[in-house]
Design an enzyme around this catalytic site. Structure first.
Site, PDB file in Angstrom:
ATOM      1  N   SER A  66       1.416  -9.673   9.471  1.00 55.64           N
ATOM      2  CA  SER A  66       0.774  -8.247   9.432  1.00 55.64           C
ATOM      3  C   SER A  66      -0.434  -8.179  10.233  1.00 55.64           C
ATOM      4  O   SER A  66      -0.901  -7.207  10.519  1.00 55.64           O
ATOM      5  CB  SER A  66       0.746  -7.552   8.226  1.00 55.64           C
ATOM      6  OG  SER A  66       1.777  -6.841   7.812  1.00 55.64           O
ATOM      7  N   SER A  82       1.706  -4.763   9.434  1.00 55.13           N
ATOM      8  CA  SER A  82       1.446  -3.563   8.846  1.00 55.13           C
ATOM      9  C   SER A  82      -0.045  -2.962   9.177  1.00 55.13           C
ATOM     10  O   SER A  82      -0.263  -1.927   8.967  1.00 55.13           O
ATOM     11  CB  SER A  82       1.664  -3.610   7.385  1.00 55.13           C
ATOM     12  OG  SER A  82       0.751  -4.708   6.787  1.00 55.13           O
ATOM     13  N   LYS A  93      -8.900  -2.304   6.633  1.00 58.05           N
ATOM     14  CA  LYS A  93      -7.323  -1.999   6.110  1.00 58.05           C
ATOM     15  C   LYS A  93      -7.522  -1.480   4.557  1.00 58.05           C
ATOM     16  O   LYS A  93      -8.142  -1.766   3.758  1.00 58.05           O
ATOM     17  CB  LYS A  93      -6.560  -3.051   6.019  1.00 58.05           C
ATOM     18  CG  LYS A  93      -5.085  -2.687   5.904  1.00 58.05           C
ATOM     19  CD  LYS A  93      -3.993  -3.996   6.112  1.00 58.05           C
ATOM     20  CE  LYS A  93      -2.685  -3.762   5.841  1.00 58.05           C
ATOM     21  NZ  LYS A  93      -1.798  -5.005   6.006  1.00 58.05           N
TER      22      LYS A  93
HETATM   23  N1  GLN Z   1       6.464  -7.201   8.316  1.00 53.28           N
HETATM   24  C1  GLN Z   1       6.321  -8.017   7.292  1.00 53.28           C
HETATM   25  C2  GLN Z   1       7.125  -7.165   6.114  1.00 53.28           C
HETATM   26  O1  GLN Z   1       7.346  -5.969   6.360  1.00 53.28           O
HETATM   27  C3  GLN Z   1       5.148  -8.510   7.004  1.00 53.28           C
HETATM   28  C4  GLN Z   1       4.142  -7.470   6.509  1.00 53.28           C
HETATM   29  C5  GLN Z   1       2.613  -8.052   6.091  1.00 53.28           C
HETATM   30  O2  GLN Z   1       2.477  -8.844   6.463  1.00 53.28           O
HETATM   31  N2  GLN Z   1       2.063  -7.361   5.118  1.00 53.28           N
HETATM   32  O3  GLN Z   1       7.048  -7.218   4.864  1.00 53.28           O
END
Ligand code: GLN
Length: 481
Positions: free
Chosen positions: A173, A149, A74
Site C-alpha cells: 500500500s 490503499s 494517512k
Molecule cells: N492491496 C493489499 C490489500 O488489499 C495491500 C493493502 C495494504 O498494503 N494495506 O490487502
C-alpha cells in the site's frame, strides 16, 4: 517552479539560507490545494492550524530535518484530538486520544501536519476506491486510480498538496500507489518504525513508511520516523543509520538479482521493458547483475490473502458499536453489534472479515491458516537464500500502470492479483522501495527494489544511483490546469 513542487532537501537548503520562510511553503501548498480540487487526496485538511504553526516557525525557527515542511498523514494514524476514520463509516466521530509515534517523530523533527489523507477502507484495497468518503483520482490522469490503499498520501505529494507524506504498507500500500503516481514509496523492515497509533489491519505485516518526490526525501523521512519504541513490542532496538550520507556512496560491485518469477504472464510489456532498462542503468553504474529464482513466489498472493484476512478479522472485532465510533441503536447488545457492523463496514471489509473468520475456524484452520503460515516461511527462506548471493533484488512494483476507475471493482480476485509483486516483502518482513523508472502512455512505471532485513541503506543506495541517471523524478503531475 513553485515551492510546493520542490523537494524537502531543496526547501531545507532555501530555509537555512533564509531565502524563504516556512509560511511561504505552507501558503504555496495551500494555494495549490485550491487549484487541484476534485482529486480527493484528503479526508480532512487543517489549513488554519497548519498556517498558524508555520507562521510561528517564521519568527521562532525550529531545528530539525523537517523544520517547516508540510506533511500529510494517512487517516489510519492517530493524531491526538483529531478524527481518525480509516476511511470507514464505522469510525464515525471517533477522536484519537493520542498521537501515533511515527507522527510524533515527524512533529519532533519540525514537520507540520497539513491533513489526513484518503485511503481504502481500513487499508484494504489497491485502488483507493473503497473509501467511505469517495475515490481518490490519479494525479496524472483523473480517469485512472492512484493505486492503494494509501492513494491519498501518494496523490497529495504528487500534486504538491504536501511535500512528503506517510502511508502504511501491509501488502504494497505504499509502494504500489508510489508506482502508479510516479513517486518514491518505501516500506521499511518490519520493526524499523513503530506501529503504535497505527490502526491495525494485519499486525504481522503492517509497517509505516514515507512517500516522497525523490530518494533523498524518502531517506530524510525514513530517518525521522525510525527507531525503537517501548510502546510497540515489535519495534526493534537498532540505531537507524544516516541514510542520506550512506545512500550517496557508489554501488560499484553491488550484486543485483533479477528473479525470473517477477516477469511472468500478466505483466504489461512496457512495464517489463522499463524495468529491464533500469537494470541496464544500474549495470552501467557498476552493479553486477545476476538472474535468480524465488521459487515460492506463485504462492504469495494466496498466502497473503489468508494471513492478512485472518489477522484483520481478529483486529476488526473491536468495532462493535460500544468501544469506538458508530453506534446503531438496537434492542439488545447482539443486535447492536450486528446493526453497527452491518451499517458501518463496506463490502470489501466485510468480505475480508468473512474470509478471515473462515480460514481461522476450527474445521479449516489447518487447511488454510496453518498451511499459509508454512508457505510464508518458505517465501521468507527464498529471500534469505537469495540474499546470500545478491544485495538487492529488482522487480517491477506493479504488473501494470494505473488502471481505469471501476475496472477491477467488480472482480476482487483481479484486484488482489495486482499486488502480486509487492506482497512477498511484507510476508518476509524485508524492506522495499518503489522508484519511478519511466512512463507508459503518460502514466508512471515503478521499479521495485528489495533488500535483506534492516538493509534500507543498500536499498536507498541502489535507488539513488538509479535516480541520478534519469530525470523521471523531476517530472511533476500537476500541469496548472
Ligand atoms: N492491496 C493489499 C490489500 O488489499 C495491500 C493493502 C495494504 O498494503 N494495506 O490487502
Amino acid at each position: 517552479m513553485e515551492l510546493c513542487d520542490k523537494t524537502i532537501h531543496e526547501l531545507n537548503g532555501m530555509l537555512s539560507k533564509k531565502e524563504i520562510l516556512p509560511s511561504e511553503i505552507m501558503n504555496s501548498v495551500l494555494s495549490r490545494m485550491e487549484k487541484t480540487g476534485g482529486f480527493r487526496s484528503f479526508i480532512k485538511v487543517f489549513p488554519e492550524q497548519a498556517l498558524e504553526l508555520a507562521v510561528r516557525q517564521d519568527s521562532a525557527p525550529v531545528k530539525g530535518a523537517l523544520a517547516g515542511i508540510p506533511v500529510a498523514v494517512k487517516d489510519n494514524m492517530c493524531i491526538e484530538n483529531k478524527e481518525t476514520t480509516c476511511a470507514s463509516h464505522v469510525l464515525k466521530s471517533f477522536i484519537a486520544p493520542y498521537t501515533a509515534t511515527a507522527v510524533l517523530k515527524l512533529l519532533g523533527a519540525g514537520a507540520i501536519v497539513i491533513g489526513k489523507t484518503n485511503m481504502d477502507e481500513f487499508a484494504m484495497g489497491s485502488s483507493t476506491e473503497t473509501s467511505f468518503f469517495g475515490k481518490t483520482l490519479n494525479p496524472w490522469n483523473k480517469d485512472m486510480v492512484p493505486g492503494g490503499s494509501s492513494g491519498g498520501s501518494a496523490t497529495s505529494v504528487a500534486l504538491g498538496e504536501a511535500i512528503g507524506s506517510l502511508g502504511s504498507d501491509t501488502g504494497g500500500s505504499i509502494r504500489q500507489p508510489a508506482s502508479l503516481c510516479g513517486l518514491v514509496g518505501l516500506k521499511p523492515t518490519y520493526g524499523r518504525v513503530s506501529r503504535y497509533g497505527l490502526v491495525a489491519f494485519a499486525s504481522s505485516l503492517d509497517q509505516i513508511g514515507p512517500f516522497a518526490k525523490d530518494v533523498e526525501d524518502a531517506a530524510i523521512l525514513l530517518k525521522a520516523i525510525s527507531g525503537y519504541d517501548v510502546k510497540d513490542s515489535t519495534s526493534v532496538n537498532r540505531e537507524a543509520p544516516d541514510y542520506v550520507t550512506e545512500m550517496k556512496k557508489e554501488i560499484k560491485g553491488l550484486k543485483i538479482g533479477v528473479p525470473e518469477e517477477y516477469f511472468s504472464d500478466g505483466i504489461d510489456e512496457e512495464v517489463g521493458s522499463c524495468v529491464k532498462k533500469a537494470v541496464k542503468d544500474l549495470e552501467r553504474c557498476g552493479a553486477e547483475v545476476k538472474n535468480i529464482s524465488l521459487p515460492h513466489t506463485e504462492y504469495a498472493v494466496a498466502t497473503y490473502y489468508i494471513i492478512a484476512t485472518a489477522e484483520a478479522s481478529s483486529n476488526l472485532a473491536r468495532y462493535d458499536g460500544v468501544h469506538y465510533g458508530l453506534r446503531e441503536n438496537a434492542g439488545n447488545i447482539i443486535d447492536l453489534y450486528k446493526k453497527t457492523r452491518s451499517v458501518g463496514f463496506g463490502d470489501e471489509v466485510k468480505r475480508r472479515i468473512i474470509l478471515g473468520t473462515y480460514v481461522l475456524s476450527s474445521g479449516y484452520y489447518d487447511a488454510y491458516y496453518l498451511k499459509a503460515q508454512k508457505a510464508r516461511t518458505l517465501i521468507k527462506e527464498d529471500f534469505s537464500k537469495a540474499f546470500d548471493d545478491v544485495d538487492v533484488i529488482i522487480t517491477p512494483t506493479s504488473p501494470t500502470t494505473a488502471w481505469r476507475i471501476g475496472e477491477k471493482t467488480s472482480d476482487p480476485l483481479k484486484m488482489y492479483l495486482s499486488d502480486i509483486y509487492t506482497i512477498s516483502a511484507n510476508l518476509a518482513g524485508i524492506p522495499s522501495v518503489s522508484v519511478n523508472c519511466g512512463f507508459s502512455g503518460g502514466l508512471p512505471v515503478g521499479l521495485q527494489l528489495q533488500a535483506a532485513h534492516f538493509n534500507e541503506t543498500v536499498l536507498l543506495r541502489a535507488a539513488y544511483s538509479f535516480e541520478q541517471m534519469n530525470d523521471y523524478h523531476k517530472k511533476r503531475a500537476f500541469s496548472g490546469k
